[in-house]
Design an enzyme around this catalytic site. Structure first.
Site, PDB file in Angstrom:
ATOM      1  N   GLY A  53     -99.403 -21.234 108.794  1.00 42.16           N
ATOM      2  CA  GLY A  53     -98.334 -21.918 108.068  1.00 42.16           C
ATOM      3  C   GLY A  53     -98.794 -22.852 106.972  1.00 42.16           C
ATOM      4  N   PRO A 104    -106.948 -23.622 107.589  1.00 35.94           N
ATOM      5  CG  PRO A 104    -108.217 -22.581 109.246  1.00 35.94           C
ATOM      6  CD  PRO A 104    -107.231 -23.697 109.031  1.00 35.94           C
ATOM      7  N   GLY A 118    -102.133 -17.200 109.093  1.00 37.36           N
ATOM      8  CA  GLY A 118    -100.976 -17.303 109.980  1.00 37.36           C
ATOM      9  C   GLY A 118    -100.730 -18.674 110.564  1.00 37.36           C
ATOM     10  CG  ASP A 143     -93.969 -20.571 109.249  1.00 38.52           C
ATOM     11  OD1 ASP A 143     -93.589 -20.263 110.400  1.00 38.52           O
ATOM     12  OD2 ASP A 143     -94.865 -19.949 108.649  1.00 38.52           O
ATOM     13  CB  SER A 181     -97.613 -20.974 102.152  1.00 37.91           C
ATOM     14  OG  SER A 181     -96.966 -20.300 103.206  1.00 37.91           O
ATOM     15  CB  ALA A 182     -94.457 -23.510 105.725  1.00 34.32           C
TER      16      ALA A 182
END
Length: 321
Positions: free
Chosen positions: A109, A103, A107, A153, A111-112
């Site tokens: 991670g 999702p 929170g 992350d 994007s990382a």
């Protein structure tokens, strides 16, 4: 020929927000992944297609293919891919495809993980990838999104497992003597990490004494959690998660829907439950005593109309190829 890679999502078990001010945190990668494939394309062009946005870059020019705020979402990925090309003095274009079962914006991670997997996929297309360099490149790209990112992350997504991190002590692997059956509950509310970090800073500046007390308690919880993981005391971990959530509530970063999901999880038998990440909605994590308990917790959260799924710690991290 294609370069392929996948990288896992992450959770913060203990220490979010306080880690910004030098406290330790414990993070873990989980068995939900982002997969990226890369192939060579038309010279000078980098096309990125993902579940949430798609676009084409040519130098400083951006052409929207699909999505809202697509450029904001894709800029760090383009930077990461271009960085990998430049490091190898390659002039080729790229066609990058990203698929996610994480999702977005809650929170975990995503994007990382996307940055780690993107650099790894491009690197595997061009030559022999190096995990350490991939992680360093992903951290640099992530700082386009979060200027003061610790890189935690990206590190946990690259190397996997349980990680203890502090600004002074860096990253250390943590061995757990027990499996951690976990449930993720998603409030469905996307958060703004920058705004939440700023609100905590204001609280700290307004009341240094109170904040110092919370910092001390958070550090103690993190240290106790290391001992509990080392001895396999899963019940104690649950207690410490509940204590951690109380501190996060005092910081004002939780959300009433997150609190509701935590209550559902605990009434369904969770040993402990807390928000994970910046807060303001996002996701919660609940620790179960067994697989049977985690199934029930996830089912009860879904019955309240929210998304939920069971996860385990992913010990592998980045997978290339």
């Amino acid at each position: 020929m294609k370069g392929k890679a996948s990288a896992p999502a992450k959770i913060i078990l203990f220490g979010e927000h306080f880690v910004v001010y030098g406290n330790p945190a414990i993070l873990a990668s989980i068995n939900r992944r982002i997969s990226v494939s890369a192939k060579k394309g038309k010279k000078g062009k980098v096309t990125i297609k993902s579940d949430i946005a798609s676009g084409e870059f040519e130098g400083s020019t951006f052409k929207l293919i699909e999505g809202v705020n697509a450029r904001n979402a894709l800029d760090p990925l383009y930077f990461a891919a271009k960085q990998a090309l430049d490091a190898r003095k390659q002039k080729t274009g790229l066609e990058i495809t990203i698929k996610s079962d994480i999702p977005y914006g809650v929170g975990l991670g995503s994007s990382a993980a996307a940055l780690v997997a993107t650099i790894a996929a491009v690197e595997s297309l061009l030559g022999r990838p190096d995990k350490k360099k991939i992680c360093e490149g992903a951290i640099e790209a992530e700082r386009i999104i979060h200027k003061n990112s610790s890189g935690a992350d990206c590190f946990v997504s690259t190397f996997g497992g349980l990680i203890h991190y502090s600004r002074g002590g860096g990253f250390k692997k943590v061995d757990s003597k027990t499996k951690l059956p976990l449930v993720i509950g998603d409030t469905g509310i996307k958060h703004n990490t920058g705004e939440l970090v700023s609100s905590v800073r204001k609280l700290k500046e307004a009341n240094q004494m109170v904040f110092a007390g919370l910092m001390s308690q958070a550090k103690d919880i993190c240290n106790q959690a290391l001992v509990a993981l080392g001895s396999g005391n899963i019940e104690q971990l649950g207690v410490l998660m509940n204590e951690s959530q109380l501190l996060l509530n005092r910081l004002g970063v939780s959300h009433e829907k997150a609190d509701d999901l935590i209550d559902v999880a605990k009434s369904s038998g969770a040993l402990g439950a807390k928000m994970t990440g910046a807060g303001g909605g996002g996701a919660i994590i609940a620790l179960a005593a067994s697989k049977e308990d985690s199934e029930r917790i996830a089912s009860d959260i879904k019955a309240e109309g929210f998304a939920a799924f069971e996860v385990e710690i992913d010990p592998i991290g980045l997978v290339i190829g």
